[in-house]
Design a protein around this motif. Structure first.
Motif, PDB file in Angstrom:
ATOM      1  N   ILE A 386       0.830  -1.201   0.000  1.00  8.09           N
ATOM      2  CA  ILE A 386       0.000   0.000   0.000  1.00  8.09           C
ATOM      3  C   ILE A 386       0.871   1.260   0.000  1.00  8.09           C
ATOM      4  CG2 ILE A 386      -1.685   1.356   1.301  1.00  8.09           C
ATOM      5  CD1 ILE A 386      -3.015  -1.156   2.159  1.00  8.09           C
ATOM      6  N   LEU A 387       1.959   1.224   0.766  1.00  7.90           N
ATOM      7  CA  LEU A 387       2.883   2.364   0.794  1.00  7.90           C
ATOM      8  C   LEU A 387       3.416   2.661  -0.610  1.00  7.90           C
ATOM      9  CD1 LEU A 387       4.816   4.449   2.103  1.00  7.90           C
ATOM     10  CD2 LEU A 387       6.399   2.534   2.528  1.00  7.90           C
ATOM     11  N   THR A 388       3.919   1.641  -1.282  1.00  4.84           N
ATOM     12  CA  THR A 388       4.494   1.848  -2.617  1.00  4.84           C
ATOM     13  C   THR A 388       3.416   2.196  -3.637  1.00  4.84           C
ATOM     14  OG1 THR A 388       4.441  -0.579  -2.880  1.00  4.84           O
ATOM     15  CG2 THR A 388       6.541   0.432  -2.274  1.00  4.84           C
ATOM     16  N   THR A 389       2.243   1.595  -3.501  1.00  7.31           N
ATOM     17  CA  THR A 389       1.143   1.912  -4.424  1.00  7.31           C
ATOM     18  C   THR A 389       0.718   3.363  -4.267  1.00  7.31           C
ATOM     19  OG1 THR A 389       0.327  -0.377  -4.346  1.00  7.31           O
ATOM     20  CG2 THR A 389      -1.194   1.286  -5.176  1.00  7.31           C
ATOM     21  N   ALA A 390       0.603   3.816  -3.003  1.00  9.02           N
ATOM     22  CA  ALA A 390       0.210   5.206  -2.753  1.00  9.02           C
ATOM     23  C   ALA A 390       1.254   6.170  -3.311  1.00  9.02           C
ATOM     24  CB  ALA A 390       0.017   5.437  -1.259  1.00  9.02           C
ATOM     25  N   LEU A 391       2.541   5.861  -3.108  1.00 13.56           N
ATOM     26  CA  LEU A 391       3.611   6.711  -3.632  1.00 13.56           C
ATOM     27  C   LEU A 391       3.537   6.813  -5.157  1.00 13.56           C
ATOM     28  CD1 LEU A 391       6.734   5.730  -1.489  1.00 13.56           C
ATOM     29  CD2 LEU A 391       5.847   8.040  -1.810  1.00 13.56           C
ATOM     30  N   ILE A 392       3.406   5.661  -5.816  1.00 18.85           N
ATOM     31  CA  ILE A 392       3.324   5.640  -7.282  1.00 18.85           C
ATOM     32  C   ILE A 392       2.069   6.366  -7.741  1.00 18.85           C
ATOM     33  CG2 ILE A 392       3.045   4.145  -9.300  1.00 18.85           C
ATOM     34  CD1 ILE A 392       5.833   4.049  -8.160  1.00 18.85           C
ATOM     35  N   TYR A 393       0.978   6.175  -7.017  1.00 22.15           N
ATOM     36  CA  TYR A 393      -0.285   6.832  -7.373  1.00 22.15           C
ATOM     37  C   TYR A 393      -0.162   8.348  -7.271  1.00 22.15           C
ATOM     38  CZ  TYR A 393      -5.176   8.250  -7.013  1.00 22.15           C
ATOM     39  OH  TYR A 393      -6.380   8.880  -7.195  1.00 22.15           O
ATOM     40  N   PHE A 394       0.483   8.829  -6.215  1.00 17.78           N
ATOM     41  CA  PHE A 394       0.657  10.279  -6.062  1.00 17.78           C
ATOM     42  C   PHE A 394       1.558  10.834  -7.162  1.00 17.78           C
ATOM     43  CE2 PHE A 394      -0.056   9.647  -1.227  1.00 17.78           C
ATOM     44  CZ  PHE A 394      -1.435   9.666  -1.430  1.00 17.78           C
ATOM     45  N   ILE A 395       2.560  10.043  -7.572  1.00 15.41           N
ATOM     46  CA  ILE A 395       3.410  10.466  -8.688  1.00 15.41           C
ATOM     47  C   ILE A 395       2.605  10.497  -9.983  1.00 15.41           C
ATOM     48  CG2 ILE A 395       5.378   9.799 -10.131  1.00 15.41           C
ATOM     49  CD1 ILE A 395       6.650   8.621  -7.567  1.00 15.41           C
ATOM     50  N   SER A 396       1.758   9.502 -10.178  1.00 17.58           N
ATOM     51  CA  SER A 396       0.951   9.438 -11.406  1.00 17.58           C
ATOM     52  C   SER A 396      -0.021  10.609 -11.494  1.00 17.58           C
ATOM     53  CB  SER A 396       0.176   8.116 -11.479  1.00 17.58           C
ATOM     54  OG  SER A 396      -0.869   8.070 -10.514  1.00 17.58           O
ATOM     55  N   GLY A 397      -0.321  11.228 -10.344  1.00 15.07           N
ATOM     56  CA  GLY A 397      -1.201  12.399 -10.338  1.00 15.07           C
ATOM     57  C   GLY A 397      -0.654  13.565 -11.121  1.00 15.07           C
ATOM     58  N   LEU A 398       0.640  13.508 -11.494  1.00 15.20           N
ATOM     59  CA  LEU A 398       1.240  14.544 -12.332  1.00 15.20           C
ATOM     60  C   LEU A 398       0.772  14.450 -13.780  1.00 15.20           C
ATOM     61  CD1 LEU A 398       4.891  14.357 -10.940  1.00 15.20           C
ATOM     62  CD2 LEU A 398       3.288  16.256 -10.623  1.00 15.20           C
ATOM     63  N   SER A 399       0.129  13.325 -14.142  1.00 10.35           N
ATOM     64  CA  SER A 399      -0.273  13.132 -15.538  1.00 10.35           C
ATOM     65  C   SER A 399      -1.771  12.946 -15.719  1.00 10.35           C
ATOM     66  CB  SER A 399       0.458  11.923 -16.130  1.00 10.35           C
ATOM     67  OG  SER A 399       0.114  10.736 -15.437  1.00 10.35           O
ATOM     68  N   PHE A 400      -2.544  12.938 -14.632  1.00 11.87           N
ATOM     69  CA  PHE A 400      -3.997  12.861 -14.768  1.00 11.87           C
ATOM     70  C   PHE A 400      -4.654  13.372 -13.497  1.00 11.87           C
ATOM     71  CE2 PHE A 400      -3.238   9.058 -12.362  1.00 11.87           C
ATOM     72  CZ  PHE A 400      -4.406   8.828 -11.658  1.00 11.87           C
ATOM     73  N   ALA A 401      -5.940  13.690 -13.606  1.00  9.68           N
ATOM     74  CA  ALA A 401      -6.699  14.183 -12.452  1.00  9.68           C
ATOM     75  C   ALA A 401      -7.589  13.069 -11.917  1.00  9.68           C
ATOM     76  CB  ALA A 401      -7.553  15.385 -12.856  1.00  9.68           C
ATOM     77  N   ALA A 402      -7.440  12.756 -10.637  1.00  7.29           N
ATOM     78  CA  ALA A 402      -8.179  11.657 -10.028  1.00  7.29           C
ATOM     79  C   ALA A 402      -9.650  12.001  -9.824  1.00  7.29           C
ATOM     80  CB  ALA A 402      -7.551  11.299  -8.681  1.00  7.29           C
ATOM     81  N   SER A 403     -10.486  10.992  -9.884  1.00  7.27           N
ATOM     82  CA  SER A 403     -11.898  11.148  -9.523  1.00  7.27           C
ATOM     83  C   SER A 403     -12.397   9.829  -8.969  1.00  7.27           C
ATOM     84  CB  SER A 403     -12.734  11.601 -10.728  1.00  7.27           C
ATOM     85  OG  SER A 403     -12.605  10.709 -11.805  1.00  7.27           O
ATOM     86  N   ASP A 404     -12.744   8.875  -9.842  1.00  4.17           N
ATOM     87  CA  ASP A 404     -13.242   7.572  -9.389  1.00  4.17           C
ATOM     88  C   ASP A 404     -12.214   6.855  -8.511  1.00  4.17           C
ATOM     89  OD1 ASP A 404     -15.175   8.189 -11.300  1.00  4.17           O
ATOM     90  OD2 ASP A 404     -14.145   7.055 -12.844  1.00  4.17           O
ATOM     91  N   ASP A 405     -10.961   6.910  -8.926  1.00  4.58           N
ATOM     92  CA  ASP A 405      -9.907   6.137  -8.294  1.00  4.58           C
ATOM     93  C   ASP A 405      -9.547   6.628  -6.889  1.00  4.58           C
ATOM     94  OD1 ASP A 405      -7.674   8.316  -9.038  1.00  4.58           O
ATOM     95  OD2 ASP A 405      -8.951   7.931 -10.740  1.00  4.58           O
ATOM     96  N   PHE A 406      -9.776   7.911  -6.594  1.00  4.48           N
ATOM     97  CA  PHE A 406      -9.424   8.459  -5.285  1.00  4.48           C
ATOM     98  C   PHE A 406     -10.174   7.725  -4.177  1.00  4.48           C
ATOM     99  CE2 PHE A 406      -8.738  12.299  -2.461  1.00  4.48           C
ATOM    100  CZ  PHE A 406      -7.360  12.176  -2.478  1.00  4.48           C
ATOM    101  N   ARG A 407     -11.384   7.314  -4.471  1.00 10.15           N
ATOM    102  CA  ARG A 407     -12.192   6.566  -3.516  1.00 10.15           C
ATOM    103  C   ARG A 407     -11.548   5.218  -3.184  1.00 10.15           C
ATOM    104  NH1 ARG A 407     -15.600   6.042  -6.631  1.00 10.15           N
ATOM    105  NH2 ARG A 407     -16.075   3.903  -7.096  1.00 10.15           N
ATOM    106  N   MET A 408     -10.952   4.580  -4.200  1.00 10.08           N
ATOM    107  CA  MET A 408     -10.300   3.296  -3.999  1.00 10.08           C
ATOM    108  C   MET A 408      -9.066   3.435  -3.119  1.00 10.08           C
ATOM    109  SD  MET A 408     -10.452   0.104  -4.578  1.00 10.08           S
ATOM    110  CE  MET A 408      -9.308  -1.114  -3.931  1.00 10.08           C
ATOM    111  N   LEU A 409      -8.342   4.538  -3.265  1.00  7.56           N
ATOM    112  CA  LEU A 409      -7.178   4.783  -2.419  1.00  7.56           C
ATOM    113  C   LEU A 409      -7.577   4.822  -0.957  1.00  7.56           C
ATOM    114  CD1 LEU A 409      -4.198   5.652  -1.936  1.00  7.56           C
ATOM    115  CD2 LEU A 409      -4.978   8.006  -2.198  1.00  7.56           C
ATOM    116  N   PHE A 410      -8.634   5.539  -0.641  1.00  5.37           N
ATOM    117  CA  PHE A 410      -9.058   5.658   0.747  1.00  5.37           C
ATOM    118  C   PHE A 410      -9.637   4.338   1.271  1.00  5.37           C
ATOM    119  CE2 PHE A 410      -8.215   9.984   0.030  1.00  5.37           C
ATOM    120  CZ  PHE A 410      -8.123  10.599   1.266  1.00  5.37           C
ATOM    121  N   LEU A 411     -10.151   3.516   0.376  1.00  4.44           N
ATOM    122  CA  LEU A 411     -10.667   2.214   0.797  1.00  4.44           C
ATOM    123  C   LEU A 411      -9.530   1.314   1.279  1.00  4.44           C
ATOM    124  CD1 LEU A 411     -13.457   0.237  -0.947  1.00  4.44           C
ATOM    125  CD2 LEU A 411     -11.426  -0.972  -0.203  1.00  4.44           C
TER     126      LEU A 411
END
Length: 421
Positions: A386-411
């Motif tokens: 989860i730590l590495t996924t969250a880090l990669i996800y936050f980095i990927s936020g530089l190339s797209f805007a989250a909406s549906d997926d942000f809910r999955m992160l908090f889950l």
């Protein structure tokens, strides 16, 4: 006894409904003027209140000061622009998810039940996504179609029940820690979860979203290193070299080589305009869209420079007219950068509080990286994934805007917070 039995059935029903619908319900479908999944979250929240007799627990393991500060600032700005539904909806997607899971899943049995149902429908969802890429059939389009231009290299980009392809890919990437953790825990059914894992990876590929595919590849490499890939290669050097040789031979088959060249060109085109122009006919629209992403920094600053502190509001449309290298006039209406979205909508106040929240999340995940949910003894723990996924996800936020997926992160954050108690 009958009352206890009824409560047990209601709890299992609540867990099953939530695990199914949070994955499978079309996120572009509206009920009563609100996103359908938010109605589901509120419905399950009411059931949870009934189960808990109105006594919900909240701990600083799930919601801390930086998170509260972010939502207060974002909420005030949303309300100031009379965007009440946006402010409330964002709270539902995040904080309410944390509180709901924290109070609904009270023990190991509950966690396993939720994950089992979730993974069952994830496998169906991923299989439908692969089918969509090959045939263009999207079952959720029967309810609500987006009308997107969907072709790349002659394939249909899979967006499943999401609002777009990138969010679908990010949503699936965020599901991977749950799949891999279950695959590690269930030795007797390892192949079953391996198939689900394969389906999810294929569905990520089927989105044909470059940023998420690259992030997923990096994530898998990190997990393999943590799991002992170097030691495995040393121990099975001959077998590994034989496999590498076989791959090299297969890659040199003309059909495979042509497909691989196209696949690699898709990523090279992110940074090389000549390659982007060469593949534009077969690739589809926006072959060199990364150029616009770089220019977005300047465009967004120009748009908000007079309202830099609090931004332009959560629902203020973005439009920027620009000329392409070929002299074509175009209008940019999307902001493919989660951080620039916050700057545009909520100004420096919102962006700064958002960054503090992300830092807080990473800090807490770092402290719990050795936590393996309901099992022990693995190098690649649930906490580490989860730590590495969250880090990669936050980095990927530089190339797209989250909406549906942000809910999955908090889950998935809420699942780890339960195990941290």
């Amino acid at each position: 006894m009958a009352i206890m039995g009824n409560k047990f059935l209601l709890k299992n029903f609540t867990i099953d409904v939530f695990a199914f619908l949070v994955m499978f319900l079309p996120r572009r479908l509206y009920f009563f003027g609100a996103f359908s999944y938010r109605i589901v979250i509120l419905f399950v929240f009411v059931l949870c209140l009934i189960l808990r007799k109105g006594k919900l627990s909240i701990s600083n393991t799930i919601i801390d000061i930086p998170m509260i500060l972010y939502f207060v600032i974002a909420g005030i700005i949303s309300f100031a622009h009379l965007q009440f539904s946006t402010g409330i909806g964002y709270f539902i997607d995040t904080c309410l998810i944390l509180i709901l899971i924290y109070n609904l899943l009270q023990n190991e049995q509950d966690i396993n039940r939720f994950i089992n149902v979730f993974l069952l429908f994830l496998s169906i969802y991923a299989a439908l996504g692969i089918l969509e890429c090959l045939t263009g059939f999207n079952i959720w389009d029967l309810v609500h179609s987006t009308g997107y231009q969907r072709y790349r290299f002659g394939l249909y980009r899979s967006y499943g029940s999401s609002t777009n392809f990138t969010n679908n890919g990010a949503f699936l990437m965020l599901c991977l820690p749950i799949v891999v953790w279950k695959m590690q825990q269930e030795e007797a059914h390892k192949k079953r979860y391996g198939v689900i894992y394969g389906f999810v990876l294929l569905n990520i590929l089927a989105t044909l979203t470059r940023s998420i595919i690259l992030c997923t590849i990096l994530l898998q490499f990190i997990w393999l290193l943590k799991s002992g890939m170097i030691q495995f290669i040393k121990k099975h050097f001959v077998q590994v070299m034989a496999a590498v040789t076989a791959v090299v031979l297969v890659v040199n088959i003309p059909v495979v080589s042509h497909f691989l060249n196209q696949f690699i060109s898709m990523f090279v085109a992110l940074y090389d305009y000549e390659t982007a122009n060469e593949i534009s006919d077969s690739f589809g629209s926006n072959a060199n869209g990364i150029g616009q992403r770089f220019l977005l920094y300047t465009w967004i600053f120009e748009a908000v420079k007079d309202k830099l502190l609090f931004g332009l509001g959560p629902n203020c449309p973005f439009e920027y007219v620009f000329m392409t290298m070929t002299g074509k006039r175009m209008i940019k209406t999307s902001i493919e950068n989660q951080y620039l979205v916050h700057l545009y909508r909520y100004g420096m106040a919102g962006l700064t509080s958002y960054l503090f929240m992300l830092i807080s999340i990473i800090s807490r995940l770092w402290k719990n990286m050795e936590n393996n949910l309901t099992g022990k003894g693995r190098k690649c723990t649930f906490g580490f994934m989860i730590l590495t996924t969250a880090l990669i996800y936050f980095i990927s936020g530089l190339s797209f805007a989250a909406s549906d997926d942000f809910r999955m992160l908090f889950l998935i954050l809420s699942l780890l917070s339960i195990a941290s108690l």
